[in-house]
Write a protein that holds these residues in place. Structure first.
Motif, PDB file in Angstrom:
ATOM      1  N   ASN A 188     128.206  79.901  15.912  1.00 11.36           N
ATOM      2  CA  ASN A 188     129.299  78.982  16.221  1.00 11.36           C
ATOM      3  C   ASN A 188     130.324  78.890  15.104  1.00 11.36           C
ATOM      4  N   GLY A 189     130.029  79.447  13.972  1.00  4.02           N
ATOM      5  CA  GLY A 189     130.986  79.432  12.866  1.00  4.02           C
ATOM      6  C   GLY A 189     130.980  78.128  12.098  1.00  4.02           C
ATOM      7  N   LEU A 190     132.118  77.820  11.529  1.00  5.63           N
ATOM      8  CA  LEU A 190     132.268  76.660  10.654  1.00  5.63           C
ATOM      9  C   LEU A 190     132.667  75.433  11.489  1.00  5.63           C
ATOM     10  N   THR A 191     131.707  74.829  12.150  1.00 10.56           N
ATOM     11  CA  THR A 191     131.961  73.649  12.979  1.00 10.56           C
ATOM     12  C   THR A 191     132.077  72.415  12.084  1.00 10.56           C
ATOM     13  N   PRO A 192     132.626  71.321  12.577  1.00 14.09           N
ATOM     14  CA  PRO A 192     132.735  70.104  11.772  1.00 14.09           C
ATOM     15  C   PRO A 192     131.391  69.580  11.277  1.00 14.09           C
ATOM     16  N   THR A 193     130.339  69.729  12.073  1.00 14.33           N
ATOM     17  CA  THR A 193     129.024  69.263  11.615  1.00 14.33           C
ATOM     18  C   THR A 193     128.499  70.117  10.478  1.00 14.33           C
ATOM     19  N   VAL A 194     128.761  71.414  10.524  1.00 17.98           N
ATOM     20  CA  VAL A 194     128.330  72.302   9.435  1.00 17.98           C
ATOM     21  C   VAL A 194     129.111  71.967   8.171  1.00 17.98           C
ATOM     22  N   VAL A 195     130.412  71.731   8.305  1.00 19.19           N
ATOM     23  CA  VAL A 195     131.237  71.363   7.144  1.00 19.19           C
ATOM     24  C   VAL A 195     130.749  70.043   6.556  1.00 19.19           C
ATOM     25  N   ALA A 196     130.399  69.074   7.420  1.00 20.20           N
ATOM     26  CA  ALA A 196     129.890  67.787   6.936  1.00 20.20           C
ATOM     27  C   ALA A 196     128.570  67.968   6.189  1.00 20.20           C
ATOM     28  N   ILE A 254     125.496  75.013  -4.481  1.00 22.69           N
ATOM     29  CA  ILE A 254     124.629  75.340  -3.342  1.00 22.69           C
ATOM     30  C   ILE A 254     124.851  76.784  -2.894  1.00 22.69           C
ATOM     31  N   LYS A 255     123.873  77.269  -2.137  1.00 17.97           N
ATOM     32  CA  LYS A 255     123.986  78.557  -1.463  1.00 17.97           C
ATOM     33  C   LYS A 255     124.104  78.295   0.027  1.00 17.97           C
ATOM     34  N   VAL A 256     124.972  79.081   0.675  1.00 19.52           N
ATOM     35  CA  VAL A 256     125.171  78.984   2.115  1.00 19.52           C
ATOM     36  C   VAL A 256     124.897  80.361   2.703  1.00 19.52           C
ATOM     37  N   ARG A 257     124.043  80.428   3.711  1.00 24.61           N
ATOM     38  CA  ARG A 257     123.753  81.699   4.378  1.00 24.61           C
ATOM     39  C   ARG A 257     124.642  81.813   5.611  1.00 24.61           C
ATOM     40  N   VAL A 258     125.283  82.984   5.763  1.00 21.48           N
ATOM     41  CA  VAL A 258     126.144  83.241   6.910  1.00 21.48           C
ATOM     42  C   VAL A 258     125.490  84.353   7.727  1.00 21.48           C
ATOM     43  N   GLN A 259     125.257  84.079   9.016  1.00 21.52           N
ATOM     44  CA  GLN A 259     124.611  85.072   9.869  1.00 21.52           C
ATOM     45  C   GLN A 259     125.581  85.581  10.924  1.00 21.52           C
ATOM     46  N   GLY A 260     125.506  86.864  11.192  1.00 21.85           N
ATOM     47  CA  GLY A 260     126.280  87.462  12.264  1.00 21.85           C
ATOM     48  C   GLY A 260     127.759  87.580  11.993  1.00 21.85           C
ATOM     49  N   ALA A 261     128.164  87.836  10.758  1.00 20.72           N
ATOM     50  CA  ALA A 261     129.582  87.977  10.440  1.00 20.72           C
ATOM     51  C   ALA A 261     129.783  89.192   9.541  1.00 20.72           C
TER      52      ALA A 261
END
Length: 157
Positions: free
Chosen positions: A28-36, A48-55
């Protein structure tokens, strides 16, 4: 977006090496809940580390730029599907946390960081090992002591 010097970037990369990703950005990408959630994690941990899948790589670069611009953070590193992001804690959160810290200060001493906690645990383990060593040494019989090899130094003297 915050700009970092090469020395700061190197220091943050070293500090982030042992961290695990705390947030995963999926299809779903960078949704508002993920940003929050990333915002809450940055407030709690700063780094922090952020894992990005499928990009693809270009999409991850764009995602890192959007993330840092929207949160006022600094991009530390982008390796594979892992993004490392840093932002100093905000002042309003620090002020709200101070009364709680003042309550704890009156009680028993607590470790201020993971490093202090680990150092205290090492000291306790060394003290315990030293006490055990002394206890074991005092239990040995005199025949095993300094004069074990000389005649007439055994028991019955």
């Amino acid at each position: 977006m915050i700009e970092l010097t090469p020395a700061q970037r190197r220091d943050f990369r070293a500090r982030a090496h042992h961290l695990s990703p705390v947030v995963t950005v999926a299809g779903n990408g960078l949704t508002p809940t993920v940003v929050a959630e990333i915002d809450r994690s940055l407030q709690a941990h700063e780094l922090i580390k952020v894992r990005v899948q499928g990009a693809e790589r270009e999409q991850r670069d764009v995602l890192m730029g959007e993330l840092c611009a929207s949160l006022g953070a600094a991009a530390v590193q982008h390796i594979g599907n892992i993004l490392i992001v840093w932002r100093p804690r905000r002042e309003e959160e620090k002020k709200a946390a101070q009364p709680a810290a003042a309550k704890r200060a009156g009680g028993a001493a607590t470790a201020k960081s993971a490093a202090a906690f680990a150092a205290a645990a090492r000291r306790a383990a060394l003290a315990k090992a030293s006490a055990e060593k002394r206890r074991t040494a005092s239990r040995t019989s005199p025949a095993r002591g300094r004069n074990a090899g000389t005649p007439g130094s055994g028991r019955g003297r």
